[in-house]
Structure formats: C-alpha cells, structure tokens
Design a protein around this motif. Structure first.
Motif, PDB file in Angstrom:
ATOM      1  N   UNK A 105       0.843  -1.194   0.000  1.00 40.69           N
ATOM      2  CA  UNK A 105       0.000   0.000   0.000  1.00 40.69           C
ATOM      3  C   UNK A 105       0.877   1.242   0.000  1.00 40.69           C
ATOM      4  N   UNK A 106       0.550   2.225  -0.840  1.00 38.53           N
ATOM      5  CA  UNK A 106       1.387   3.420  -0.989  1.00 38.53           C
ATOM      6  C   UNK A 106       0.503   4.665  -1.066  1.00 38.53           C
ATOM      7  N   UNK A 107       1.170   5.800  -0.880  1.00 40.00           N
ATOM      8  CA  UNK A 107       0.472   7.094  -0.923  1.00 40.00           C
ATOM      9  C   UNK A 107       1.241   8.045  -1.847  1.00 40.00           C
ATOM     10  N   UNK A 108       0.505   8.851  -2.575  1.00 35.56           N
ATOM     11  CA  UNK A 108       1.121   9.878  -3.402  1.00 35.56           C
ATOM     12  C   UNK A 108       0.194  11.099  -3.443  1.00 35.56           C
ATOM     13  N   UNK A 109       0.795  12.220  -3.783  1.00 39.91           N
ATOM     14  CA  UNK A 109       0.056  13.480  -3.760  1.00 39.91           C
ATOM     15  C   UNK A 109      -0.673  13.670  -5.074  1.00 39.91           C
ATOM     16  N   UNK A 110      -1.898  13.164  -5.070  1.00 38.99           N
ATOM     17  CA  UNK A 110      -2.747  13.345  -6.252  1.00 38.99           C
ATOM     18  C   UNK A 110      -3.381  14.737  -6.196  1.00 38.99           C
ATOM     19  N   UNK A 111      -3.527  15.477  -7.248  1.00 39.54           N
ATOM     20  CA  UNK A 111      -3.320  15.096  -8.651  1.00 39.54           C
ATOM     21  C   UNK A 111      -1.976  15.514  -9.226  1.00 39.54           C
ATOM     22  N   UNK A 112      -1.103  16.079  -8.383  1.00 42.06           N
ATOM     23  CA  UNK A 112       0.181  16.512  -8.958  1.00 42.06           C
ATOM     24  C   UNK A 112       1.076  15.305  -9.220  1.00 42.06           C
ATOM     25  N   UNK A 113       0.726  14.175  -8.600  1.00 45.01           N
ATOM     26  CA  UNK A 113       1.476  12.950  -8.828  1.00 45.01           C
ATOM     27  C   UNK A 113       0.534  11.875  -9.348  1.00 45.01           C
ATOM     28  N   UNK A 114       1.018  11.089 -10.255  1.00 48.24           N
ATOM     29  CA  UNK A 114       0.262   9.952 -10.804  1.00 48.24           C
ATOM     30  C   UNK A 114       1.119   8.696 -10.711  1.00 48.24           C
ATOM     31  N   UNK A 115       0.530   7.553 -10.976  1.00 42.61           N
ATOM     32  CA  UNK A 115       1.208   6.263 -10.799  1.00 42.61           C
ATOM     33  C   UNK A 115       0.998   5.408 -12.045  1.00 42.61           C
ATOM     34  N   UNK A 116       2.081   4.747 -12.474  1.00 43.35           N
ATOM     35  CA  UNK A 116       2.020   3.760 -13.547  1.00 43.35           C
ATOM     36  C   UNK A 116       2.606   2.447 -13.008  1.00 43.35           C
ATOM     37  N   UNK A 117       1.965   1.319 -13.301  1.00 41.43           N
ATOM     38  CA  UNK A 117       2.412   0.015 -12.812  1.00 41.43           C
ATOM     39  C   UNK A 117       2.853  -0.859 -13.985  1.00 41.43           C
ATOM     40  N   UNK A 118       3.784  -1.778 -13.668  1.00 47.05           N
ATOM     41  CA  UNK A 118       4.275  -2.727 -14.670  1.00 47.05           C
ATOM     42  C   UNK A 118       4.382  -4.095 -14.024  1.00 47.05           C
ATOM     43  N   UNK A 119       3.957  -5.146 -14.719  1.00 45.55           N
ATOM     44  CA  UNK A 119       4.029  -6.517 -14.210  1.00 45.55           C
ATOM     45  C   UNK A 119       5.440  -7.052 -14.436  1.00 45.55           C
ATOM     46  N   UNK A 120       6.077  -7.523 -13.353  1.00 46.20           N
ATOM     47  CA  UNK A 120       7.469  -7.981 -13.445  1.00 46.20           C
ATOM     48  C   UNK A 120       7.593  -9.499 -13.421  1.00 46.20           C
ATOM     49  N   UNK A 121       6.499 -10.234 -13.268  1.00 46.66           N
ATOM     50  CA  UNK A 121       6.580 -11.696 -13.309  1.00 46.66           C
ATOM     51  C   UNK A 121       6.797 -12.160 -14.747  1.00 46.66           C
ATOM     52  N   UNK A 122       7.270 -13.401 -14.891  1.00 44.62           N
ATOM     53  CA  UNK A 122       7.557 -13.930 -16.225  1.00 44.62           C
ATOM     54  C   UNK A 122       6.262 -14.133 -17.002  1.00 44.62           C
ATOM     55  N   UNK A 123       6.282 -13.725 -18.246  1.00 47.65           N
ATOM     56  CA  UNK A 123       5.119 -13.849 -19.119  1.00 47.65           C
ATOM     57  C   UNK A 123       5.497 -14.655 -20.349  1.00 47.65           C
ATOM     58  N   UNK A 124       4.505 -15.191 -20.991  1.00 51.31           N
ATOM     59  CA  UNK A 124       4.726 -16.073 -22.141  1.00 51.31           C
ATOM     60  C   UNK A 124       3.877 -15.592 -23.309  1.00 51.31           C
ATOM     61  N   UNK A 125       4.489 -15.482 -24.454  1.00 48.43           N
ATOM     62  CA  UNK A 125       3.772 -15.109 -25.671  1.00 48.43           C
ATOM     63  C   UNK A 125       4.027 -16.182 -26.722  1.00 48.43           C
ATOM     64  N   UNK A 126       2.962 -16.654 -27.339  1.00 48.59           N
ATOM     65  CA  UNK A 126       3.047 -17.679 -28.380  1.00 48.59           C
ATOM     66  C   UNK A 126       2.944 -17.026 -29.740  1.00 48.59           C
ATOM     67  N   UNK A 127       3.768 -17.504 -30.661  1.00 47.77           N
ATOM     68  CA  UNK A 127       3.851 -16.910 -32.001  1.00 47.77           C
ATOM     69  C   UNK A 127       3.787 -18.040 -33.014  1.00 47.77           C
ATOM     70  N   UNK A 128       3.015 -17.788 -34.085  1.00 45.48           N
ATOM     71  CA  UNK A 128       2.930 -18.754 -35.170  1.00 45.48           C
ATOM     72  C   UNK A 128       1.938 -19.850 -34.873  1.00 45.48           C
ATOM     73  N   UNK A 129       1.662 -20.658 -35.898  1.00 47.49           N
ATOM     74  CA  UNK A 129       0.752 -21.780 -35.738  1.00 47.49           C
ATOM     75  C   UNK A 129      -0.676 -21.376 -35.444  1.00 47.49           C
ATOM     76  N   UNK A 130      -1.084 -20.164 -35.854  1.00 45.20           N
ATOM     77  CA  UNK A 130      -2.440 -19.706 -35.604  1.00 45.20           C
ATOM     78  C   UNK A 130      -2.611 -19.045 -34.252  1.00 45.20           C
ATOM     79  N   UNK A 131      -1.535 -19.035 -33.390  1.00 43.86           N
ATOM     80  CA  UNK A 131      -1.649 -18.390 -32.085  1.00 43.86           C
ATOM     81  C   UNK A 131      -1.744 -16.883 -32.208  1.00 43.86           C
TER      82      UNK A 131
END
Length: 369
Positions: free
Chosen positions: A107-133
């Motif tokens: 849980x975090x706090x920031x001074x809205x609206x002068x501050x905003x937040x962007x999140x990114x997922x850092x766990x391993x992800x899988x993307x399938x390519x080809x074969x109709x995927x």
C-alpha cells in the motif's frame, strides 16, 4: 445656490433626471443590447441556483458544507492511496516526470493530482507466435527453399520498469514482431531438417540472442528468458508428400544403419581371424626357431664328442641311425653259420604277441543274449 437646479430634484453635481454636474449621471445595469454583463448579477444568479439545488431550497447550512468537504476528502484519499500487487512494481510521476525510486508491492500514498502512478508486471510472461496463435501464419522459408510452419513461444519479463513504461509505446507488441522476425532470419539460414528435428535447440538459442539484442537496442526494458520451439511442420497442403519423404529418409537411415552393423560385424570377424593367423604364425616361427636352435646345439655337442673320440662317436651315430630306421620294420634274423637241426630263420614279428582287438558292440550284445 452654487449649481443650477433646473429640475429642483437633482444632486449637487447636476440637475434633475440623475444628471451630474457634467451633464450626465451614472449609467444603470446593462441591457440586452450588447452592454457587458454585470459580475454581481452573475454571482447572485449562481447563488440562487445553488440554493435551489440544495435540500430545502434555502441557504447552505454548515452540516451540508461539512458533508461536501468530507466527500471531497474521501475522493481525494481514494485517488491518493494506491496498491501495488505482488507481481508488479509502480513508478510515481510528479508533474509527468518519473521519480527515481520504485514502489514495491504493498500500500502506498502519493500526492494526487500533482502525482500519478504507472504500474508494470514484473513476473515472467509467455507469448506464443505462429501456428495460428497470433495473426501471423508462422509460415517461413528455410535455407533449402522449403516452407515450414513454425510455432514457438517466448518467455520474458520486465527488467527495467521505467524503460518499459515510458521509452517505448508498445513493448509487448514490439517483442512479438521482433521474435517473429528473428525466427524467420534464423530459419532462413538453416535447412529444413534443422528446424524439424536436428538442431531445434541451436535455433532457439540463436533466436533468443537476436531478440534480446534488438530489444536492448530499442531500450524496451524487457529480458528474454527462453525461446521454445513447440512445433515445426510442413504446410498442410504438402504434409502427405512430406511424410512420404520423411519415411523414405527414415528407411534410408535404417538401411544405412543395418549396413554399418553388417560391415562392423564382418570387419570384426576379419580382424579376429587376422589376429589368430598372426598368432599362429608367430607360434610357428617360435617353434621352428626353437627346433632349429635345438638341432644346432645337438649338432655342436655331437661334433664336440666326435672331436674327442671319432670312432666311438661314428659307431654311436651309426647305431642310433639304424635303431631309428629299423624300429618300425619287420625284422627277421637269419643265422649265417651251418647249424645242425636248426632252421637258420627267426621271424621276430610273428613271435611277438598280437594285440587283441576290442570286442565289437554287437558281439557283446549277442553274447548277453
């Protein structure tokens, strides 16, 4: 009087009709004919509308104002407090500029609206390519001019959240495009058999290196952990013909393997026989040499004895030779003198006892009967 009061009702700066001493009086509220709006009138009309909107239609009470303030505070707190999930990190922006530190899960706090937040997922992800995927068909041209339908997957994760969020507009889409392009490049340099069965791991490794190098060049903040080729097959239209070719190649490999096994078997037998012949030859050579050396030693010893006593040695040699010659011959003794009443003939072989032949099996059986 110091001023001319023509109307009798004017002020000290003018006569009647609201005129000042300079012949005209102050102007009244602006009319609809293009005169500027009065600010007080606008404020008054807004206050009237607010009163009508509030419950009871009267003026704003302190309790109502308190509720409005509390609602505003709750709304601000809802926007200012945020949660980062366990598989995410967050980057706070102040006036659009990202801060140095990252927000870890919690849980975090920031001074809205002068501050905003962007999140990114850092766990391993899988993307399938080809074969109709994906939208791409996965059809690629190999180095030996064959069409191959390749389906593969890329495991990746975010290594630099700031670069991932702000340096590239669509890093995930870029990863997909770069991965497909890298696979086409590597497959285009290899024969089809490498992607089908011979060197899939080598192709996957080469593709991963190309993808990572390209993503690092674009500063996407992504790290490619692995590339896995899930399926590689010829196009459906030529699958039957390709299967026939595969079976023929497998038969060829089988026959070659059988021929190699037969060749190894015969070669082993020939090598064994050659070794046996060499051993026999060596043994024969050793035996002949030993015999020759023995004969030579015997001859030398006889010669030495002959040198010491020639007559005795000559006679001994004669007797030994005659013994060796006459050992297996039939001997008859004939007396040279004229004996009286005795036949000067003695057949020694006839006097010797003959060896009894072994009884035959049938004769033994008949005797028992």
């Amino acid at each position: 009087m110091p001023w001319n009061d023509k109307s009798g009702g004017g002020g000290p700066w003018g006569g009647g009709g609201n005129q000042g001493p300079w012949g005209q009086g102050p102007k009244g509220p602006s009319g609809p004919q293009g005169s500027p709006p009065d600010l007080e009138d606008i404020i008054r009309r807004g206050q009237d509308r607010l009163r009508r909107a509030l419950p009871g239609g009267g003026g704003a009470s302190p309790a109502v104002l308190g509720l409005i303030a509390l609602a505003l505070i709750v709304l601000w707190a809802f926007k200012a407090i945020y949660t980062v999930q366990p598989d995410e990190v967050a980057v706070e922006l102040r006036f659009g500029q990202p801060k140095t530190e990252l927000s870890q899960p919690g849980l975090h706090f920031h001074w809205w609206p002068i501050e905003t937040v962007e999140t990114a997922k850092i766990s391993e992800q899988l993307v399938s390519i080809g074969g109709g995927a994906t939208s791409g068909s996965g059809l690629m041209l190999s180095g030996d001019q064959n069409i191959v339908n390749v389906q593969f997957s890329v495991a990746y994760q975010v290594s630099d959240p700031k670069a991932y969020l702000f340096d590239v507009s669509d890093p995930d889409g870029m990863l997909t495009q770069v991965a497909e392009s890298a696979m086409r490049e590597v497959v285009g340099r290899r024969p089809a058999q490498d992607i089908f069965r011979d060197d899939r791991q080598g192709i996957a490794t080469a593709v991963r290196e190309i993808i990572q190098g390209t993503l690092d060049g674009y500063k996407t903040g992504l790290q490619v952990n692995a590339v896995s080729i899930e399926d590689a097959a010829p196009p459906r239209e030529v699958a039957d013909a390709f299967d026939e070719v595969q079976r023929a190649e497998q038969d060829e490999d089988k026959f070659v393997e059988q021929a190699n096994q037969y060749s190894n078997q015969k070669l082993g037998q020939a090598r064994g026989e050659a070794a046996q012949i060499r051993e026999d030859a060596a043994a024969y050579k050793n035996r002949v040499v030993q015999e020759a050396e023995g004969e030579a030693q015997r001859f030398i010893s006889v010669y030495n004895e002959y040198a010491k006593a020639p007559d005795v040695t000559r006679k001994r040699l004669y007797l030994e030779t005659m013994e060796r010659i006459l050992k297996d011959s039939n001997k008859v003794v004939v007396e040279q003198g004229n004996g009286q009443g005795v036949l000067p003939y003695l057949p020694l072989p006839a006097l010797q006892p003959k060896a009894q032949p072994a009884p035959a099996l049938g004769a033994t059986t008949g005797g028992n009967q």
